[in-house]
Write an enzyme that holds these catalytic residues in place. Structure first.
Site, mmCIF file in Angstrom:
data_model
loop_
_atom_site.group_PDB
_atom_site.id
_atom_site.type_symbol
_atom_site.label_atom_id
_atom_site.label_comp_id
_atom_site.label_asym_id
_atom_site.label_seq_id
_atom_site.Cartn_x
_atom_site.Cartn_y
_atom_site.Cartn_z
ATOM 1 N N HIS A 188 21.198 -40.604 -50.365
ATOM 2 C CA HIS A 188 20.217 -40.275 -51.431
ATOM 3 C C HIS A 188 18.903 -41.273 -51.106
ATOM 4 O O HIS A 188 18.899 -42.668 -50.521
ATOM 5 C CB HIS A 188 21.074 -41.150 -52.617
ATOM 6 C CG HIS A 188 21.332 -41.886 -53.147
ATOM 7 N ND1 HIS A 188 22.547 -42.590 -52.316
ATOM 8 C CD2 HIS A 188 20.408 -43.717 -52.981
ATOM 9 C CE1 HIS A 188 22.500 -44.386 -52.501
ATOM 10 N NE2 HIS A 188 21.444 -44.406 -52.730
ATOM 11 N N ASP A 241 16.520 -44.038 -53.139
ATOM 12 C CA ASP A 241 15.604 -44.641 -54.281
ATOM 13 C C ASP A 241 15.290 -44.389 -55.017
ATOM 14 O O ASP A 241 14.149 -44.104 -54.571
ATOM 15 C CB ASP A 241 16.272 -46.534 -54.545
ATOM 16 C CG ASP A 241 18.028 -46.539 -53.762
ATOM 17 O OD1 ASP A 241 18.612 -46.287 -54.405
ATOM 18 O OD2 ASP A 241 17.502 -47.783 -53.356
ATOM 19 N N HIS A 267 19.721 -43.705 -47.686
ATOM 20 C CA HIS A 267 20.934 -44.574 -46.995
ATOM 21 C C HIS A 267 22.131 -43.596 -48.034
ATOM 22 O O HIS A 267 22.165 -42.754 -48.548
ATOM 23 C CB HIS A 267 20.852 -45.781 -47.546
ATOM 24 C CG HIS A 267 20.465 -45.400 -48.921
ATOM 25 N ND1 HIS A 267 19.011 -45.627 -49.363
ATOM 26 C CD2 HIS A 267 21.257 -46.265 -49.357
ATOM 27 C CE1 HIS A 267 18.626 -45.478 -50.933
ATOM 28 N NE2 HIS A 267 20.221 -46.336 -50.938
ATOM 29 N N ARG A 311 34.909 -53.359 -51.488
ATOM 30 C CA ARG A 311 33.450 -53.626 -51.066
ATOM 31 C C ARG A 311 32.701 -53.398 -52.221
ATOM 32 O O ARG A 311 33.390 -53.101 -53.446
ATOM 33 C CB ARG A 311 33.045 -52.572 -50.043
ATOM 34 C CG ARG A 311 31.232 -53.191 -49.563
ATOM 35 C CD ARG A 311 30.606 -52.208 -48.597
ATOM 36 N NE ARG A 311 28.749 -52.717 -48.117
ATOM 37 C CZ ARG A 311 28.235 -52.044 -48.972
ATOM 38 N NH1 ARG A 311 28.760 -51.126 -50.096
ATOM 39 N NH2 ARG A 311 27.567 -52.225 -48.880
HETATM 40 O O1 LIG Z 1 26.303 -49.990 -51.724
HETATM 41 C C1 LIG Z 1 25.794 -50.399 -51.033
HETATM 42 O O2 LIG Z 1 25.632 -50.949 -50.139
HETATM 43 C C2 LIG Z 1 24.096 -49.417 -51.283
HETATM 44 C C3 LIG Z 1 24.257 -49.115 -53.063
HETATM 45 C C4 LIG Z 1 23.290 -47.638 -53.496
HETATM 46 O O3 LIG Z 1 22.166 -47.562 -51.973
HETATM 47 C C5 LIG Z 1 22.573 -47.772 -54.627
HETATM 48 O O4 LIG Z 1 23.417 -49.087 -55.571
HETATM 49 O O5 LIG Z 1 21.690 -46.941 -54.756
HETATM 50 FE FE LIG Z 2 20.626 -46.156 -53.305
#
Ligand SMILES: O=C(O)CCC(=O)C(=O)O
Ligand SMILES: [Fe+2]
Length: 355
Positions: free
Chosen positions: A233, A235, A290, A300
């Site tokens: 996706h 952001d 990403h 994690r």
């Molecule tokens: O967990 C991550 O490293 C990325 C999280 C992410 O892309 C988001 O919350 O939009």
């Molecule tokens: Fe993200």
């Protein structure tokens, strides 16, 4: 002749799962079919390649922008992402927020459900919102905060909810300050000055702007090669500031490179260019595609601060970046309107705004 009822069950209805219902991911010994994605490519692309710094988003020292600015420009044009050190947010503030997030995700599942995000709501505990757009579910749980989380925190910790709220308030303040600083670094690299952006407030400090704090937890996964923490996706923010714990998982996509793991760097924060900054820059800075992969060794955690414009601001390509040779690529849009489009169109949301 097939039975009528069975017919109904066999009809594929990919998006009709109960995606907004939370599942306790810690309760599975094997990957359930609902979470098994078809994958045809290796997850750990960067590990199979020779490690070289030019093959990773750069780590930029904010105390040395004299040398660092060209790396910012290059990173924004090519990766849409970079990491920052000496960013001015103390370890104490980050650690405190990380502890608060851990104490939330470590609560018994039944307890977390008390703070469940409601059907059309934006805030609270649950699967990441975009889940409902996909036929399979993601191996993650999230908690979304806009403003004060006190309503939900009271339900999670009836006796002592203030610790969580205080950590959150402090972290959001620090993130907002840093986001303003980063906005000017990125905008100045495009030749934009304070007069060019009305919604940055009278002092240019982005006071009227807002942010969403998204806490993400990725439990240990029984079959990581068939699961995904968060699907590909971009952001829907101007920019996103992300803290990831020691365990890797975040990957960014770059044309010609493929999926590249962004390694956790002690004390560093990851910066993602979001769709709205892509629009402002008239397409010269891409928003980074990403995703998050999961693993079977270690839990994690990540904390993403999605920084956005004030609700009444119309975001469109900055006039300084538009001329007869560079016509505006996108029509104006507010953050709220864009979030609505993203929720429906997802990968097509940006192109739907194109002139
Ligand atoms: O967990 C991550 O490293 C990325 C999280 C992410 O892309 C988001 O919350 O939009
Ligand atoms: Fe993200």
């Amino acid at each position: 002749m097939p039975h009528k009822l069975a017919d109904g069950f066999e009809t594929p209805q990919p998006f009709h799962h109960h995606h907004n219902q939370s599942l306790d991911l810690n309760s599975f010994q094997d990957l359930p079919d609902s979470h098994a994605w078809p994958y045809s490519e290796p997850h750990d692309y960067s590990l199979s390649r020779e490690k070289s710094h030019s093959k990773l988003p750069p780590v930029i020292d904010l105390n040395d922008l004299v040398n660092g600015l060209k790396h910012v420009v290059h990173a924004c044009k090519t990766w849409g992402a970079f990491q920052i050190i000496n960013h001015g947010v103390s370890n104490r503030v980050v650690d405190r927020m990380e502890d608060a997030a851990k104490s939330l995700f470590n609560l018994p599942f039944e307890q977390k459900l008390k703070a469940q995000r409601c059907e059309d709501g934006a805030v609270g505990y649950g699967p990441i919102r975009i889940s409902s757009l996909f036929p399979k579910r993601m191996w993650s749980e999230g908690f979304t905060i806009v403003g004060s989380p006190v309503q939900h925190a009271r339900k999670l910790w009836p006796e002592d909810y203030t610790a969580f709220c205080d950590a959150t308030e402090e972290y959001q303040q620090e993130m907002k300050k840093l986001a303003g600083k980063l906005m000017w670094i990125v905008l100045e690299s495009l030749g934009i000055t304070k007069e060019d952006i009305q919604w940055a407030g009278p002092d240019g400090e982005f006071g009227p702007c807002g942010g969403v704090l998204q806490l993400n937890s990725y439990p240990i996964c029984p079959d990581p090669s068939r699961a995904i923490g968060i699907v590909d996706h971009t952001d829907s923010s101007l920019l996103t500031i992300l803290h990831q714990t020691n365990q890797s998982g975040l990957q960014v996509f770059r044309e010609g490179f493929g999926w590249v793991t962004v390694p956790p760097v002690q004390g560093a924060l990851v910066v993602n260019i979001g769709d709205l900054l892509h629009i402002l820059s008239n397409g010269s800075y891409p928003s980074v595609l990403h995703r998050v992969v999961v693993n079977r060794d270690q839990h994690r955690l990540s904390m993403a601060y999605l920084f956005g414009p004030p609700n009444n601001a119309e975001i469109s390509p900055l006039s300084k970046l538009v001329d007869r040779y560079h016509p505006p690529l996108y029509r104006p849009v507010t953050w709220t309107e864009y979030l609505g489009m993203k929720a429906k169109l997802f990968y097509e949301a940006l192109s739907a705004l194109r002139h």
